[in-house]
Every structure is written in C-alpha cells, then in structure tokens.
Design a protein around this motif. Structure first.
Motif, mmCIF file in Angstrom:
data_model
loop_
_atom_site.group_PDB
_atom_site.id
_atom_site.type_symbol
_atom_site.label_atom_id
_atom_site.label_comp_id
_atom_site.label_asym_id
_atom_site.label_seq_id
_atom_site.Cartn_x
_atom_site.Cartn_y
_atom_site.Cartn_z
ATOM 1 N N TYR A 113 1.008 -1.064 0.017
ATOM 2 C CA TYR A 113 0.157 -0.196 0.052
ATOM 3 C C TYR A 113 0.741 1.245 -0.115
ATOM 4 O O TYR A 113 0.656 2.224 -0.807
ATOM 5 N N ILE A 114 2.077 1.146 0.645
ATOM 6 C CA ILE A 114 2.772 2.387 1.007
ATOM 7 C C ILE A 114 3.424 2.603 -0.392
ATOM 8 O O ILE A 114 3.622 3.695 -0.843
ATOM 9 N N LYS A 115 3.849 1.711 -0.862
ATOM 10 C CA LYS A 115 4.829 1.831 -2.194
ATOM 11 C C LYS A 115 3.726 2.341 -3.253
ATOM 12 O O LYS A 115 4.417 3.150 -4.241
ATOM 13 N N HIS A 120 -1.285 10.136 3.944
ATOM 14 C CA HIS A 120 -0.257 8.838 3.979
ATOM 15 C C HIS A 120 0.555 8.782 5.277
ATOM 16 O O HIS A 120 0.474 7.603 5.958
ATOM 17 N N HIS A 121 0.957 10.071 5.589
ATOM 18 C CA HIS A 121 1.426 9.863 6.751
ATOM 19 C C HIS A 121 0.782 9.772 8.165
ATOM 20 O O HIS A 121 1.242 9.080 9.082
ATOM 21 N N VAL A 122 -0.238 10.352 8.066
ATOM 22 C CA VAL A 122 -1.364 9.857 9.172
ATOM 23 C C VAL A 122 -1.491 8.603 9.270
ATOM 24 O O VAL A 122 -1.709 7.996 10.500
ATOM 25 N N ALA A 123 -1.725 7.767 8.124
ATOM 26 C CA ALA A 123 -2.011 6.513 8.137
ATOM 27 C C ALA A 123 -0.798 5.681 8.650
ATOM 28 O O ALA A 123 -1.040 4.713 9.471
ATOM 29 N N ILE A 155 1.315 1.334 11.219
ATOM 30 C CA ILE A 155 2.927 0.538 11.492
ATOM 31 C C ILE A 155 3.666 1.163 12.242
ATOM 32 O O ILE A 155 4.718 0.453 12.775
ATOM 33 N N PHE A 156 3.876 2.369 12.406
ATOM 34 C CA PHE A 156 4.828 3.084 13.190
ATOM 35 C C PHE A 156 4.721 2.780 14.675
ATOM 36 O O PHE A 156 5.740 2.479 15.407
ATOM 37 N N THR A 178 -4.487 -3.692 5.940
ATOM 38 C CA THR A 178 -5.890 -3.448 6.024
ATOM 39 C C THR A 178 -6.159 -2.176 6.756
ATOM 40 O O THR A 178 -6.997 -1.216 6.428
ATOM 41 N N LYS A 179 -5.534 -2.138 8.119
ATOM 42 C CA LYS A 179 -5.694 -0.821 8.797
ATOM 43 C C LYS A 179 -5.147 0.267 8.169
ATOM 44 O O LYS A 179 -5.907 1.312 8.233
ATOM 45 N N PHE A 180 -4.122 0.291 7.731
ATOM 46 C CA PHE A 180 -3.741 1.361 6.751
ATOM 47 C C PHE A 180 -4.483 1.869 5.857
ATOM 48 O O PHE A 180 -4.730 3.162 5.616
ATOM 49 N N GLU A 181 -5.052 0.929 5.056
ATOM 50 C CA GLU A 181 -6.059 1.402 3.924
ATOM 51 C C GLU A 181 -7.180 2.030 4.615
ATOM 52 O O GLU A 181 -7.789 2.955 3.999
#
Length: 163
Positions: free
Chosen positions: A8-10, A48-51, A56-57, A137-140
C-alpha cells in the motif's frame, strides 16, 4: 491474495512520484495546473503520513531494533510538512516556486528510499506475513478516512490526464 502495508505504501509513493514529476516540469505560466495538483499532492502525502503513524509506526516503535529508524521516519514527516507549508505560501506563478519544490522532493525521496529499501524488505524478519496484511488493512482504512476528510482520492488528480 491480500495486500501488505508495504505494498500500500509503495503504491502511494508511485502516485506521489508522478505528481512531483509533473510539478517540477511545470513553468510559471502553469500556475493553475500547480494550484490544482499541489494541494492534492500535499493532502495525499499528509493522509499517507497519518495512516503510517496510526498503524505501522506504533508497532515498529515497540521493537528496540526498529525504534531509531521509526523516529527518523516520523521526523522526516515533520520536515516534509514544514517544506510543504513553506511552498504553499508562495504564489504558484512565482519564479521561485519550481526551485522550492526540489528540497521538498529531496527529503521525501530520501524518506521513500528508507522505507522501500531499508524498512519494508526487512519487515518479514520482524513481523509475520499476517501482521503485515493486517497492518495493510488498517492502513487502507485510515487512509480512506483521511482522504474523505481532505477531499482527495487515490491516484492522481484529473488534470494530470489532460494534454
């Protein structure tokens, strides 16, 4: 097959690269184009940064080996926000607008390299495949919420498809 957080990040990074390329190839006479692409790009990056920081962070910070790189990534987010804000204060037709996007791109490009080359290829050593899928899934989910709040969407703005 499920999508991992790294995938997702890529995907987002690739969208951002396209928008940056169009912006740095723009001229002072293309202020309207810059005005349409740049805020969209910044809102996508912030989303993107908020996600990342919500998904993951926090998991990475719990691992002593990953804490230093995680803190660097978070600080790069902070630096990018400052550079983005600085550029947004300049009129889109200003002759300094294009040169000022390069430092922003340099920081974000180094950030992408860190994530794509140093973090995510090594993720399987720290996390299970299921952990990475669950984080994806959480990121999305967080990303879509942020897009809705900021009025953006995945991909690039429609103006990028015009000739």
């Amino acid at each position: 097959m499920s999508t991992t957080i790294g995938e997702y990040i890529k995907r987002d990074h690739d969208d951002f690269r396209l928008m940056f390329e169009r912006l740095w190839n723009s001229s002072t006479s293309e202020g309207a184009l810059r005005k349409e692409i740049y805020p969209f790009l910044v809102n996508r990056i912030i989303s993107h940064h908020v996600a990342e920081e919500a998904t993951i962070f926090p998991v990475m910070e719990k691992n002593a080996e990953l804490l230093p790189i995680t803190l660097v990534l978070i600080e790069e987010h902070r630096g990018m926000a400052m550079l983005a804000r600085d550029l947004s204060e300049l009129p889109y037709e200003d002759q300094l607008w294009r040169p000022r996007i390069f430092p922003f791109y340099d920081v974000i490009s180094a950030h992408w390299a860190r994530e794509e080359a140093d973090v995510f290829p090594h993720a399987p050593f720290y996390f299970t495949e299921q952990d990475l899928i669950d984080a994806g899934t959480k990121f999305e989910k967080v990303l879509r919420q942020e897009w809705k709040i900021k009025g953006v969407h995945g991909g690039v703005p429609r103006v990028m498809y015009r000739r």
